[in-house]
Design a protein around this motif. Structure first.
Motif, short mmCIF file in Angstrom:
data_model
loop_
_atom_site.label_atom_id
_atom_site.label_comp_id
_atom_site.label_asym_id
_atom_site.label_seq_id
_atom_site.Cartn_x
_atom_site.Cartn_y
_atom_site.Cartn_z
N LEU A 149 0.88 -1.17 0.00
CA LEU A 149 0.00 0.00 0.00
C LEU A 149 0.92 1.22 0.00
O LEU A 149 1.75 1.36 0.89
N SER A 150 0.78 2.09 -1.01
CA SER A 150 1.73 3.20 -1.06
C SER A 150 1.14 4.51 -0.55
O SER A 150 1.88 5.37 -0.08
N SER A 151 -0.18 4.68 -0.62
CA SER A 151 -0.77 5.90 -0.03
C SER A 151 -2.28 5.75 0.09
O SER A 151 -2.89 4.90 -0.56
N ILE A 152 -2.84 6.62 0.93
CA ILE A 152 -4.29 6.65 1.10
C ILE A 152 -4.71 8.10 0.93
O ILE A 152 -4.03 9.01 1.44
N GLN A 153 -5.78 8.33 0.21
CA GLN A 153 -6.19 9.71 -0.05
C GLN A 153 -7.69 9.86 0.15
O GLN A 153 -8.43 8.88 0.15
N THR A 154 -8.11 11.12 0.29
CA THR A 154 -9.54 11.41 0.15
C THR A 154 -9.67 12.32 -1.07
O THR A 154 -8.81 13.18 -1.31
N THR A 155 -10.71 12.12 -1.84
CA THR A 155 -10.86 12.92 -3.06
C THR A 155 -11.80 14.09 -2.79
O THR A 155 -12.49 14.13 -1.76
N ALA A 156 -11.83 15.02 -3.74
CA ALA A 156 -12.63 16.23 -3.56
C ALA A 156 -14.11 15.88 -3.36
O ALA A 156 -14.82 16.55 -2.61
N ASN A 157 -14.57 14.80 -4.01
CA ASN A 157 -15.99 14.46 -3.87
C ASN A 157 -16.25 13.52 -2.68
O ASN A 157 -17.28 12.86 -2.61
N GLY A 158 -15.27 13.43 -1.78
CA GLY A 158 -15.51 12.71 -0.52
C GLY A 158 -15.19 11.24 -0.55
O GLY A 158 -15.42 10.54 0.43
N HIS A 159 -14.67 10.73 -1.67
CA HIS A 159 -14.33 9.31 -1.69
C HIS A 159 -13.00 9.06 -0.99
O HIS A 159 -12.13 9.93 -0.97
N ARG A 160 -12.88 7.87 -0.46
CA ARG A 160 -11.62 7.45 0.15
C ARG A 160 -10.95 6.48 -0.82
O ARG A 160 -11.60 5.53 -1.26
N THR A 161 -9.69 6.72 -1.11
CA THR A 161 -9.02 5.82 -2.07
C THR A 161 -7.68 5.35 -1.52
O THR A 161 -7.07 6.01 -0.67
N ALA A 162 -7.25 4.20 -2.02
CA ALA A 162 -5.96 3.64 -1.63
C ALA A 162 -5.19 3.28 -2.89
O ALA A 162 -5.77 2.76 -3.85
#
Ligand SMILES: Cc1cc2nc3c(=O)[nH]c(=O)nc-3n(C[C@H](O)[C@H](O)[C@H](O)COP(=O)(O)OP(=O)(O)OC[C@H]3O[C@@H](n4cnc5c(N)ncnc54)[C@H](O)[C@@H]3O)c2cc1C
Length: 611
Positions: free
Chosen positions: A458-471
């Motif tokens: 797993l290299s990073s975890i983000q939240t996107t502008a529209n509220g999604h959580r991504t890995a």
């Protein structure tokens, strides 16, 4: 990783008047789990003895060279001991045999020299284990070869402090996590990895109250694995049974370990919680001790990946936290799952699980059991290859006889990695076919969707502008020919994949939390003084025959902190420390319970940094 400098704010110089209570003791034990309980039992005067005459006649089917070796050494090296102080009644006749030897008075360095176990345990841990569980590694269940005698006249003054509410250490936390009401029937309750006899501490057998199993009728009941709950209750009962409660200060967390050069003793500051039915009170205690034993386990601080986004609240690092979330109904009832997809009819985003150890497997089992009504979508990734021999499943779960639940998890992982779906397009539509093991009567791992990735990080975890959580996942097997096409759609695959997730569970082990130890002492404890202590990469440097830190006289370390990872082994570490403390006391001829002001052993220990 940056080291936290504790030398300035962790100072023993805080005046005694800042504390609600000051206590002095000979030995202060930090941690109240199986290591500490065994050490307290020994220091209270319960001594293990061994009679070479009791050595069983060789088993024709088993050649246990280690046990034979131990027996030969015991014949030559054990000190004579009359053992006339038996208080266990029914053993009186056998322990009065003239040739009974006490391991507390023996030279363990000679008896245990170079003994090696299967799991990297320390030599005295192997010694004690072989004597307590003869031929256990050959699948046999034999009575212990040790006899126990009670020597209250040799009792060593000590105090055990531990943050858990009752004796048993980590077992209370994991029992709570894995035995909630939702899986309280015996078919789904989580079981120990070890067999029942290997979870026992000396003398007192474990029995499951509900099944009324007991060793005391003289027959050995079946030696199955036991629910965590039974083990946690057993450790609590054990302390009570042997009257050790007087030594235990539970609900007490050490916040500072330092050395006082003026009084020539260790200082341990602790915060305690006392709860009554009406309120909860916090107070502070300062302990002064001639010796300190670290028996605090390694499970308190989860290991981190140190990647971007790892501190988001939807990223969890322990099963306990997962359990809290489940209990707080963020997951259950399942329709309350935080659904991030736009359509209510669409499935929720998957849960990401990172790790290939038993905790990751336990998380899968827990999620499957608790979310039966609406099975979840899971993405599971791990750095190792599924064929890696160091993978725990390749050691314990290659058939379904001993650990059927882990066998099922392993089967699911193996089946899934073959799918090798690295295409984002393929992921949401793909449903894994029911695995061949899902028909098992004991447990069925049910997920709407399960995809495992081996050799993946797993290299990073983000939240996107529209509220999604991504890995973002990265695949390490770039050069392998079989990984160039997605096995589902046959398109070339990317070596990086970003997926939407509901939350992430990172279960990659734990690190020993030793922040409370003065920086000066910590540096002296570590094998490499320039790097942080890590029980695998940079362990505490101990004398393996005494468990005393090589460079910090009077400081000892036990249990998983020093490589004794199973309950059967932690007891030998406790014996090594107790034996050394006993001999040290005898040599110094000091008064138990008082602080030795002029102990040459402890003088000039540390160059205290006054800055
Ligand atoms: C999920 C899981 C399953 C396991 N299954 C098995 C199994 O089947 N068989 C087996 O043999 N082993 C098993 N183990 C390993 C087993 O738990 C350990 O070997 C054993 O508990 C170690 O005992 P210990 O007393 O050294 O430490 P622990 O049991 O970890 O106890 C240490 C205690 O010290 C407390 N503590 C920590 N810091 C402080 C502080 N600053 N001040 C005061 N107290 C503190 C902790 O809260 C904890 O209560 C398992 C472990 C886990 C996590």
């Amino acid at each position: 990783m940056a080291r936290k400098d504790t030398s300035t704010h962790n100072s023993y110089k805080l005046s005694d008047s800042s504390f609600d209570r000051i206590e002095s003791t000979n030995v202060l034990i930090i941690g109240n789990g199986p290591s500490a309980i065994t050490l307290s039992f020994l220091l209270a005067g319960h001594w293990p003895c061994y009679s070479p005459e009791d050595f069983p006649s060789p088993n024709e089917n088993v050649t246990n060279a280690t046990l034979q070796n131990i027996h030969d050494r015991l014949l030559y090296h054990c000190a004579m001991d009359s053992c006339n102080h038996d208080e266990y009644g029914n053993q009186h006749e056998s322990i009065s045999k003239p040739k009974l030897r006490s391991l507390m008075e023996s030279d363990l360095r000679e008896i245990g020299e170079n003994l090696v176990g299967r799991t990297g345990a320390n030599p005295i841990s192997v010694l004690m284990d072989q004597l307590q569980h003869p031929n256990a590694d050959f699948g046999e269940r034999n009575p212990s070869m040790l006899k126990w005698t009670y020597r209250p006249d040799r009792r060593v003054d000590h105090i055990v402090i531990g943050s858990s509410e009752s004796p048993g250490g980590i077992w209370h936390a994991i029992a709570k996590t894995c035995s909630s009401k939702l899986c309280s029937n015996s078919t789904t309750e989580m079981l120990t990895l070890s067999r029942r006899s290997l979870m026992q501490l000396p003398v007192l057998p474990i029995y499951d109250d509900e099944n009324h199993q007991n060793d005391s009728d003289g027959e050995l009941p079946s030696d199955n694995r036991v629910p965590y709950r039974v083990v946690a209750n057993y450790y609590r009962r054990y302390v009570n049974h042997f009257g050790l409660d007087e030594f235990f200060h539970n609900h007490t967390r050490a916040t500072l370990l330092d050395w006082d050069p003026i009084d020539q003793c260790f200082i341990v500051d602790a915060s305690c919680r006392k709860s009554s039915s009406s309120n909860q009170r916090k107070y502070r205690v300062r302990y002064r001790a001639k010796r300190v034993v670290l028996a605090k386990g390694t499970s308190t601080m989860p290991r981190m990946l140190n990647i971007q986004g790892e501190t988001f609240p939807f990223v969890l690092h322990s099963l306990t936290k997962l359990d809290v979330i489940i209990r707080q109904t963020q997951l259950l009832p399942c329709w309350r799952l935080p659904i991030l997809s736009t359509s209510r009819t669409q499935s929720p985003d998957p849960i990401l699980i990172v790790g290939s150890g038993l905790s990751a497997a336990d998380a899968l089992i827990l999620l499957s059991q608790r979310c039966q009504r609406r099975p979840l979508r899971i993405i599971h990734l791990f750095r190792k290859s599924i064929r890696d021999r160091s993978l725990i499943f390749n050691q314990i779960a290659t058939n379904d006889s001993n650990y059927p639940e882990y066998y099922q998890v392993f089967q699911k992982m193996k089946h899934s990695v073959q799918n090798n779906i690295h295409c984002l397009e393929c992921l949401p539509h793909h449903h894994s076919p029911p695995s061949s093991t899902s028909s098992s009567k004991q447990l069925s791992l049910r997920f709407e969707y399960y995809q495992a990735y081996q050799e993946c990080i797993l290299s990073s975890i983000q939240t996107t502008a529209n509220g999604h959580r991504t890995a973002t996942l990265e695949f390490l097997n770039k050069n392998k020919s079989d990984s160039t096409l997605c096995c589902h759609c046959n398109r070339p695959i990317n070596h990086q994949l970003t997926v939407r997730i509901t939350f992430a569970l990172i279960l990659i082990g734990s690190s020993p939390q030793l922040d409370f130890v003065n920086e000066n002492i910590r540096q002296r404890m570590a094998r490499d003084s320039t790097a942080p202590i890590d029980h695998r990469l940079n362990p505490i440097s101990i004398d393996p025959y005494t468990h005393e830190c090589k460079d910090v006289p009077g400081l000892y370390a036990l249990g998983p902190l020093v490589g004794d990872n199973f309950v059967r082994y932690v007891q030998g570490g406790a014996l090594a420390a107790a034996n050394h403390i006993y001999h040290d006391e005898r040599n110094q001829n000091s008064n138990y319970g008082s602080i030795i002001i002029d102990s040459s052993n402890h003088s000039s220990l540390f160059d205290i940094d006054d800055s």
